[in-house]
Design an enzyme around this catalytic site. Structure first.
Site, PDB file in Angstrom:
ATOM      1  CG  ASP A 186      -1.706   1.256   1.233  1.00 50.98           C
ATOM      2  OD1 ASP A 186      -2.761   1.118   0.476  1.00 50.98           O
ATOM      3  OD2 ASP A 186      -1.670   2.248   1.957  1.00 50.98           O
ATOM      4  CD  GLU A 217      -4.689   3.822  -1.513  1.00 47.08           C
ATOM      5  OE1 GLU A 217      -4.756   4.097  -0.495  1.00 47.08           O
ATOM      6  OE2 GLU A 217      -5.394   4.035  -2.447  1.00 47.08           O
TER       7      GLU A 217
END
Length: 562
Positions: free
Chosen positions: A419, A463
């Protein structure tokens, strides 16, 4: 210090075999860059035997069809050539049979007439014949054979060539024939035997063309006693020959052995008595008792098949000529009809083969275009459009397949969940375009870090990224996580909202040893928990799962790195 787990020898062998069989799995580093669109669509590139390309098969079928057409045309040509040979053989056989029949008829009639001459010669030698009455003497000298159609008078000529007896009259005309060829021959040669003269104009029949068949009368001592002769009209030969059907250019010729034409059909003025002794045709017919050959006629220039025979023991040669053009006339008609049909059929077959080839190639091109479009659509359906990595759906499919393979082979499987740190703040500060650039940079790091074909990188959502590492234990997974974290940090993408000042990632690690019948969901959940642990620990770090479900053999110690 990083410690690597030792893998058993049989596990290494199986990994090598698996690699050889699969060559490249979907979502390897090469697949993720778009090198192999087929693999990117989720279809493993397994070993297949070599097969023929469709275009090669189409061309081979077209060539085979055209070869069949050419073969049929060649077979038809062979049949026609065989028919040509048959036509020639039939013409030869018919000519031979006709020549034999004509030769037998002519020889029989001349020999019959010769018997009459011999009877007259014998009767003249009988004693006391001169004392008989004219009627008795006439009956003794001549039989009725001389009265047959086409036969002229039988004459007895004295040594001076004057008629002394005539088969058609009791009182013969006192004509002299000492100038005739046959008389001079017998006068000069005692061994002349049966003599057949050249054609001449008869004095008794007002110029009727005839030939003389003559014999010398027996000599008394060494003195010439005269000649007995019989005339045979040339009309006999013309009528005999005219009944034959030899075509419009056929011919029948009767010659003496010295090359003189006795009779010929078709008849032309001046043919009778013509000398052909200097022609090549005569030299060939006089060289052997019988035979056949092809030559151009010296009389009319027509090319014919000549069949010839010598007429018995007579000084005559019979030649039957059939025009070579008429021999092949029926065959040419067959060639024109059957050949045209064959040419049309073969041409149509060739045209159909070419049309088949064109249409099949067009269809193959269309199918190829559709296949390529389907492959592109499959890749697009399985690929994240922004990063070029696998999308969530493709990742789930690969995870299910690799999880079952690991359970089947008792191998470990690891999962990394990445992430981007403070990504929302980055988007707010730099805009979504720059945010997309960051995501593409992270994806590039993932692609460059995955060195094995079996490893798969995917965009998990927003993301977040995920990396699946089959046949990898916790140590190997930790090593890969650190490599990825360092690669992203090495990009040095400025990030003002981050405490580090550049873009970084947090990574959650989970490793499992699947058992048959178990699902892979706990592996993803533990990786997600580890990711949150990394974020709570300050971000820009990797964190392994702290709570391992029942599918994991042991509990891993929480590890972090600044």
């Amino acid at each position: 210090m990083v410690h690597y787990t030792k893998i058993p020898h049989d596990t290494v062998s199986f990994m090598l075999l698996e690699f050889w069989m699969s060559q490249r799995s979907p979502w390897s580093s090469k697949a993720a860059t778009g090198w192999d669109m087929q693999e990117a669509a989720g279809r493993p590139n397994v070993f297949r035997p070599r097969t023929w390309r469709p275009t090669t098969v189409v061309r081979a079928l077209t060539l085979a069809g055209m070869s069949v057409a050419v073969g049929v045309l060649g077979l038809g040509a062979l049949v026609l050539l065989d028919a040509r040979s048959d036509a020639w053989r039939q013409a030869e056989q018919a000519s031979t049979n006709l020549t034999r029949a004509l030769e037998g008829d002519i020889a029989r009639n001349i020999h019959t007439y010769d018997l009459s001459l011999q009877g007259t010669s014998v009767a003249l030698s009988q004693p006391g014949l001169d004392l008989a009455t004219p009627e008795v003497r006439h009956m003794a000298l001549f039989d009725r054979a001389g009265t047959a159609e086409y036969l002229g008078s039988v004459l007895v000529l004295n040594p001076e060539g004057t008629i002394v007896a005539n088969s058609t009259s009791l009182v013969p005309e006192r004509l002299n024939f000492a100038d005739r060829e046959y008389f001079r021959v017998h006068q000069e040669r005692a061994d002349a035997g049966l003599y057949i003269s050249r054609p001449y104009q008869s004095r008794l029949r007002r110029g009727d063309p005839s030939i003389a068949i003559s014999r010398r009368l027996p000599d008394e001592g060494e003195h010439f006693q005269g000649v007995v002769m019989g005339a045979m009209r040339l009309a006999y030969f013309q009528d005999l020959f005219s009944k034959l059907d030899l075509g419009s250019q056929g011919s029948v010729t009767l010659l003496r052995r010295d090359g003189t034409v006795v009779a010929r059909h078709p008849f032309r003025e001046g043919d009778a008595g013509r000398d052909l002794s200097g022609s090549d045709t005569f030299r060939r017919v006089s060289a052997s008792p019988s035979g056949r050959f092809v030559a151009e006629a010296p009389l009319d220039g027509v090319k014919r098949l000549y069949t010839f025979r010598h007429v018995g023991d007579l000084p005559l040669i019979l030649s039957v000529g059939v025009s070579t053009a008429e021999v092949y006339a029926a065959w040419w008609n067959k060639v024109s009809s059957l050949g045209s049909i064959l040419l049309v059929l073969c041409g149509a077959t060739v045209a159909l083969c070419l049309l088949f080839k064109r249409e099949m190639l067009r269809r193959l091109e269309a199918e190829k275009a559709l296949t390529e479009a389907a492959d592109r659509l499959s890749v697009m359906a399985a690929t994240d459009g922004l990063t070029g990595l696998a999308n969530r759906r493709q990742f789930d499919a690969v995870l299910d397949r690799e999880w079952r393979r690991a359970a089947r082979n008792a191998l470990p499987i690891s999962l990394l969940l990445l992430d981007a740190d403070f990504f929302k703040a980055y988007n707010d500060s730099y805009g979504h375009q720059q945010g997309d650039r960051v995501l593409r940079g992270i994806a590039a790091c993932i692609r460059s870090a995955l060195l094995r074909p079996v490893d798969t990188g995917a965009r998990y959502g927003g993301e977040e990224f995920v990396v699946l590492l089959p046949d990898t234990d916790a140590v190997g997974a930790w090593t890969m996580a650190e490599r990825l974290r360092d690669a992203v940090a090495a990009l040095e993408i400025p990030h003002a909202a981050s405490s580090l000042g550049w873009v970084s990632v947090s990574i959650g690690i989970a490793t499992a040893y699947p058992q048959p019948g178990q699902l892979p969901d706990p592996l993803v959940e533990e990786a997600d928990c580890a990711l949150y642990g990394a974020k709570r620990g300050g971000r820009n770090r990797a964190c392994a799962a702290t709570q391992i479900p029942s599918v994991l053999p042991a509990t891993a110690e929480l590890t972090q790195r600044q």
